[in-house]
Design an enzyme around this catalytic site. Structure first.
Site, PDB file in Angstrom:
ATOM      1  N   HIS A   8     -10.167 -47.246 -23.501  1.00 10.17           N
ATOM      2  CA  HIS A   8     -11.515 -47.361 -22.921  1.00 10.17           C
ATOM      3  C   HIS A   8     -11.466 -47.446 -21.393  1.00 10.17           C
ATOM      4  O   HIS A   8     -10.434 -47.748 -20.790  1.00 10.17           O
ATOM      5  CB  HIS A   8     -12.217 -48.601 -23.469  1.00 10.17           C
ATOM      6  CG  HIS A   8     -11.531 -49.889 -23.120  1.00 10.17           C
ATOM      7  ND1 HIS A   8     -11.610 -50.477 -21.874  1.00 10.17           N
ATOM      8  CD2 HIS A   8     -10.732 -50.693 -23.864  1.00 10.17           C
ATOM      9  CE1 HIS A   8     -10.916 -51.595 -21.858  1.00 10.17           C
ATOM     10  NE2 HIS A   8     -10.354 -51.742 -23.050  1.00 10.17           N
ATOM     11  N   HIS A 153      -8.102 -49.427 -27.444  1.00  9.89           N
ATOM     12  CA  HIS A 153      -7.740 -50.472 -26.479  1.00  9.89           C
ATOM     13  C   HIS A 153      -6.243 -50.435 -26.166  1.00  9.89           C
ATOM     14  O   HIS A 153      -5.468 -49.788 -26.859  1.00  9.89           O
ATOM     15  CB  HIS A 153      -8.094 -51.834 -27.058  1.00  9.89           C
ATOM     16  CG  HIS A 153      -9.500 -51.918 -27.546  1.00  9.89           C
ATOM     17  ND1 HIS A 153     -10.553 -52.269 -26.745  1.00  9.89           N
ATOM     18  CD2 HIS A 153     -10.045 -51.667 -28.774  1.00  9.89           C
ATOM     19  CE1 HIS A 153     -11.679 -52.248 -27.430  1.00  9.89           C
ATOM     20  NE2 HIS A 153     -11.395 -51.872 -28.677  1.00  9.89           N
TER      21      HIS A 153
END
Length: 196
Positions: A8, A153
């Protein structure tokens, strides 16, 4: 089939050096800019399907990468970031010392010795759920789709690469932590994965 793994974009907590874990922290303006730039760079790359962590920082990144294209985004709870339990929101630099409690120091130094904080996950637990995700959701698509993306992530992507590169938790970080909006590409031939 190609698999694009993406971390992200940047959040306020990334910029401040805080551990986010499962906390639902949104992108900051730089994070949105990074995701938009990646989306524009990949706008001529055909993507069949995007899987995303359910956390807003990853889902918003996936939406910005998709842009106006008609690509389905599926949020999957197995792609949420590792839980740091009661320590979510603490500063990473406080963990980066031999004196840190619960052997947090080993999260990046000697990962086989890492012990999570209260309520947190072990690295092996994260590796187990990412392996199950790839085996149940990604690998069955190899003849159906040309290219699939996963937006997640830092630690979660490291766990994914442990499976894709056949590494154990003792080498959890492999080639290193993904930078915000960095992508890595893997290929699958129905039997094994390789870095592209």
């Amino acid at each position: 089939m190609e698999l694009y793994l993406v971390r992200h974009g940047e959040t306020v907590w990334n910029a401040e050096g805080k551990l986010q874990g499962t906390r639902d922290i949104p992108l900051n303006s730089k994070g949105r800019e990074l995701a938009g730039l990646l989306g524009r760079r990949l706008e001529n790359t055909h993507i069949d399907l995007i899987f995303s962590s359910p956390l807003i920082r990853a889902y918003e990144t996936a939406c910005l990468i998709r842009g106006y294209r008609n690509i389905e985004i599926i949020r999957d709870d197995r792609l949420r970031e590792i839980s740091f339990g009661v320590e979510e929101g603490s500063y990473f630099k406080s963990w980066d010392t031999q004196d840190s409690p619960y052997k947090y120091f080993f999260l990046t130094k000697e990962t086989a010795k890492y012990v999570p904080p209260e309520g947190g996950e072990t690295l092996q637990q994260v590796c187990n759920r990412t392996k199950e995700f790839v085996q149940s959701e990604i690998e069955p698509l190899w003849e159906k789709y040309q290219r699939v993306m996963v937006v997640a992530h830092g630690a979660l992507n490291a766990a994914l690469t442990c499976y894709l590169e056949n590494r154990g938790v003792e080498d959890f970080w492999g080639p290193g932590l993904f930078k915000n909006c960095e992508e890595r590409i893997y290929e699958y031939d129905g039997k094994c994965w390789r870095v592209k």
